[in-house]
Motif scaffolding. Structure first.
Motif, PDB file in Angstrom:
ATOM      1  N   LYS A 172       0.836  -1.194   0.000  1.00 15.00           N
ATOM      2  CA  LYS A 172       0.000   0.000   0.000  1.00 15.00           C
ATOM      3  C   LYS A 172       0.879   1.254   0.000  1.00 15.00           C
ATOM      4  CE  LYS A 172      -3.797  -2.306   2.425  1.00 15.00           C
ATOM      5  NZ  LYS A 172      -4.663  -2.320   3.633  1.00 15.00           N
ATOM      6  N   HIS A 173       0.741   2.015  -1.068  1.00 13.40           N
ATOM      7  CA  HIS A 173       1.496   3.255  -1.205  1.00 13.40           C
ATOM      8  C   HIS A 173       0.685   4.442  -0.707  1.00 13.40           C
ATOM      9  CE1 HIS A 173       4.746   1.630  -3.805  1.00 13.40           C
ATOM     10  NE2 HIS A 173       3.806   0.760  -4.129  1.00 13.40           N
ATOM     11  N   PRO A 174       1.322   5.404  -0.061  1.00 10.78           N
ATOM     12  CA  PRO A 174       0.616   6.599   0.376  1.00 10.78           C
ATOM     13  C   PRO A 174       0.315   7.528  -0.806  1.00 10.78           C
ATOM     14  CG  PRO A 174       2.886   6.714   0.998  1.00 10.78           C
ATOM     15  CD  PRO A 174       2.696   5.374   0.382  1.00 10.78           C
ATOM     16  N   SER A 206       3.804   6.388   5.161  1.00  9.50           N
ATOM     17  CA  SER A 206       2.929   5.326   4.680  1.00  9.50           C
ATOM     18  C   SER A 206       1.477   5.784   4.816  1.00  9.50           C
ATOM     19  CB  SER A 206       3.160   4.028   5.472  1.00  9.50           C
ATOM     20  OG  SER A 206       2.932   4.236   6.848  1.00  9.50           O
ATOM     21  N   PRO A 207       0.522   5.083   4.198  1.00  4.14           N
ATOM     22  CA  PRO A 207      -0.888   5.502   4.305  1.00  4.14           C
ATOM     23  C   PRO A 207      -1.331   5.609   5.764  1.00  4.14           C
ATOM     24  CG  PRO A 207      -0.646   3.854   2.603  1.00  4.14           C
ATOM     25  CD  PRO A 207       0.675   3.913   3.304  1.00  4.14           C
ATOM     26  N   GLU A 209      -4.335   5.827   0.862  1.00  2.45           N
ATOM     27  CA  GLU A 209      -3.730   4.758   0.075  1.00  2.45           C
ATOM     28  C   GLU A 209      -3.850   5.112  -1.395  1.00  2.45           C
ATOM     29  OE1 GLU A 209      -4.524   0.057  -0.999  1.00  2.45           O
ATOM     30  OE2 GLU A 209      -5.352   0.931   0.848  1.00  2.45           O
TER      31      GLU A 209
END
Length: 367
Positions: free
Chosen positions: A267-269, A341-342, A365
């Motif tokens: 999961k990418h921010p 991070s998210p 996300e």
């Protein structure tokens, strides 16, 4: 049956100045049980202090250069690492070959790291080892943004995992092992030309002059101690440039791969802004005050994004995220890749109409 090599993204040399879809990775590092090592108890070591910029703020890194009989040449590196390097053949649902690339053993559970663009669209995967043993593999997880993927096969213990390096030094020798054009077990050499290159994937990349050709993608880029400093990913077409290739850094791999193994995805921010980095000339084209000569100017905001919800505006100039100054490429990408991070709450400092404004937002996300 004709084969199609999708082992390397052949890319044009394009300066990308307007990308600010922020893509970071912050996850734990999965440990290893054993690594192939060559013993040299009488090795000469030298400790040096290296000061690096990451990218606009300074950090001091103390590392140990291993020289003399612990810095190995290409022949020993190949002997050390080749049992852990594999060829990856990808087939579609009709059993037609889609791609051929490379990979390397990540742990003693049979996980193999390669590139996402190698496995993309595939249904069946064959791993071929250096001694021509073949294993069927399944896709465990993949990440399009960092161009990483993980396969799993019932590998024999005689194919040991390679260690991911903790640091990389600009100018250090590196070696790429893989299957360029299907020529398995090939090794090329070069140096680390630079770090934190952007515009290739959504994460900062290593640049190298070691030859990276179609079929090399997913294979390891190794330092002179047999540690993986990067995952070979892309090479610029030789009609455009000579000796310019890219690899996903080991520090990024450490953050993403454990999540791919555990969850199948990373999961990418996401902030939801687009724009470009400023210099005095570019700033003048936007009619900005003369004292604004660097930073990141927002030219577009995605709907329903954290940026829109927080009140960021077009023509805001980002000059800091939390305590980190934003001056030039790849400041934003670097911070998002290694710091956030998210779900993280951040404070973005912008210049708006000549005034300094702090904007709080929560990273989402990436869609």
């Amino acid at each position: 049956m004709p084969s199609k090599f999708v082992g390397v993204l052949i890319i044009a040399l394009i300066v990308i100045v307007g990308a600010a879809i922020l893509v970071p990775m912050i996850m734990g590092f999965l440990g290893y049980t054993s690594y192939p090592q060559i013993s040299a108890s009488s090795a000469t070591t030298k400790t040096v202090t290296v000061t690096t910029t990451n990218p606009s703020y300074t950090t001091t890194l103390t590392t140990t250069y291993i020289i003399g009989n612990r810095s190995y040449d290409a022949a020993i590196i190949f002997k050390l690492a080749s049992p852990s390097v594999v060829q990856v053949t990808v087939y579609d649902k009709n059993f037609q070959q889609l791609a051929l690339g490379s990979g390397f053993v990540y742990d003693d559970q049979g996980h193999v790291i390669t590139n996402n663009h190698v496995v993309e669209g595939g249904n069946y995967f064959i791993i071929v080892t250096y001694d021509n043993a073949m294993y069927e593999a399944k896709l465990v997880g993949r990440d399009t943004y960092a161009d990483l993927a993980v396969l799993k096969a019932g590998l024999s213990p005689k194919y040991p995992p390679l260690k991911l390096a903790d640091t990389v030094i600009i100018g250090e020798p590196v070696y790429a092992i893989g299957s360029p054009f299907g020529l398995s077990g090939s090794i090329t050499s070069g140096i680390v030309s630079q770090v934190n290159r952007t515009g290739i994937t959504y994460v900062p990349m290593l640049q190298t002059d070691a030859a990276i050709n179609p079929g090399n993608s997913g294979g390891p880029l190794l330092n002179s101690r047999g540690e993986v400093v990067g995952v070979a990913t892309a090479g610029i077409e030789k009609s455009v440039a000579e000796g310019v290739g890219f690899a996903v850094p080991s520090t990024i791999v450490k953050r993403i791969v454990p999540q791919l193994i555990t969850n199948g995805v990373y999961k990418h921010p996401y902030i939801g802004i687009y724009g470009e980095y400023l210099d005095p000339i570019i700033a003048s084209t936007y009619g900005l005050p003369k004292d604004i000569t660097s930073g990141f100017i927002i030219t577009q905001i995605a709907r329903n994004s954290p940026a829109e919800k927080s009140g960021l505006k077009v023509k805001d100039v980002i000059v800091a995220v939390d305590d980190y100054p934003i001056r030039k490429d790849p400041d934003l990408n670097y911070l998002m890749a290694y710091k956030y991070s998210p779900g993280d709450k951040i404070v973005i400092t912008v210049i708006r109409d000549g005034k300094t404004v702090n904007i709080s937002l929560t990273l989402a996300e990436r869609p």
